[in-house]
Design a protein around this motif. Structure first.
Motif, PDB file in Angstrom:
ATOM      1  N   LEU A   1       0.567  -1.441  -0.203  1.00 35.17           N
ATOM      2  CA  LEU A   1       0.001  -0.047   0.005  1.00 35.17           C
ATOM      3  C   LEU A   1       0.951   0.972   0.422  1.00 35.17           C
ATOM      4  N   SER A   2       2.024   1.072   0.531  1.00 32.10           N
ATOM      5  CA  SER A   2       2.711   2.844   0.831  1.00 32.10           C
ATOM      6  C   SER A   2       3.745   3.063  -0.693  1.00 32.10           C
ATOM      7  N   ILE A   3       3.763   1.090  -1.232  1.00 34.20           N
ATOM      8  CA  ILE A   3       4.190   2.028  -3.014  1.00 34.20           C
ATOM      9  C   ILE A   3       3.061   2.151  -3.586  1.00 34.20           C
ATOM     10  N   LEU A   4       1.583   1.739  -3.560  1.00 33.68           N
ATOM     11  CA  LEU A   4       0.739   2.433  -4.146  1.00 33.68           C
ATOM     12  C   LEU A   4       0.440   3.794  -3.727  1.00 33.68           C
ATOM     13  N   TYR A   5       0.648   4.397  -2.285  1.00 31.26           N
ATOM     14  CA  TYR A   5       0.038   5.347  -2.321  1.00 31.26           C
ATOM     15  C   TYR A   5       1.146   6.898  -3.339  1.00 31.26           C
ATOM     16  N   ASP A   6       2.505   5.431  -2.913  1.00 31.29           N
ATOM     17  CA  ASP A   6       3.719   7.565  -3.140  1.00 31.29           C
ATOM     18  C   ASP A   6       3.329   7.107  -4.975  1.00 31.29           C
ATOM     19  N   ILE A   7       2.414   5.679  -5.727  1.00 32.77           N
ATOM     20  CA  ILE A   7       2.816   5.985  -7.204  1.00 32.77           C
ATOM     21  C   ILE A   7       1.120   7.191  -7.227  1.00 32.77           C
ATOM     22  N   TRP A   8       0.407   6.848  -6.212  1.00 31.78           N
ATOM     23  CA  TRP A   8      -0.835   7.779  -6.826  1.00 31.78           C
ATOM     24  C   TRP A   8      -0.175   8.906  -6.011  1.00 31.78           C
ATOM     25  N   LYS A   9       0.210   9.322  -5.658  1.00 32.26           N
ATOM     26  CA  LYS A   9       0.302  10.327  -5.053  1.00 32.26           C
ATOM     27  C   LYS A   9       1.094  11.018  -5.877  1.00 32.26           C
TER      28      LYS A   9
END
Length: 161
Positions: free
Chosen positions: A27-35
């Protein structure tokens, strides 16, 4: 192989911890990409990583559930609280877990295309190869769906009884 009750408890409980940690990481990776999507989603690397992390969340959740989805009363299984349907759902999502290594392979292929012999630009990789990379990574989805009507996910025949 026969395990003691304490060993069965450990085999049941430890995946809850490791699964949760893996979910947080994905989820951290997904959040970073989405942000930073306006900057990152223009590159094939981040789109491949996005696909890998997305499916890893499901894999981590299904593995992290450990023995909970196995039908209640299944002999020799510590912590079984589910039904046949929860067990089948867990099996489906565990089968989907194969998408993550397929995406990992596509990431390796991406780097191979970037730097080996006649290096390609990111734009060339995106236009010529990326759609095939995503299609190849989705092959396990096909197999996971094929297992549903065949009721391949309804067995709780555990190795550690």
């Amino acid at each position: 192989m026969v395990f003691s009750l304490n060993q069965k408890k450990a085999l049941s409980i430890i995946p809850h911890i490791t699964g949760t940690l893996s979910i947080v990481g994905s989820l951290s990776i997904l959040y970073d990409i989405w942000k930073y999507r306006s900057r990152k989603l223009h590159r094939p690397y981040y789109r491949i990583l996005l696909g890998m992390s997305f499916f890893d969340v499901f894999a981590s959740a299904s593995l992290g559930m450990s023995t909970l989805p196995i039908p209640k009363g299944t002999e020799g299984v510590y912590g079984a609280m589910g039904t046949t349907r929860t067990c089948a759902a867990q099996g489906f999502f565990i089968q989907l877990m194969l998408v993550s290594p397929f995406y990992n392979l596509m990431l390796a292929w991406y780097y191979l295309l970037l730097g080996k012999n006649k290096p390609l630009s990111e734009e060339a990789i995106a236009s010529k190869y990326e759609k095939y990379m995503h299609a190849f990574a989705m092959i396990p989805v096909l197999f996971a769906v094929m297992g549903l009507p065949l009721t391949l996910y309804n067995s709780a025949d555990c190795e550690y009884r």
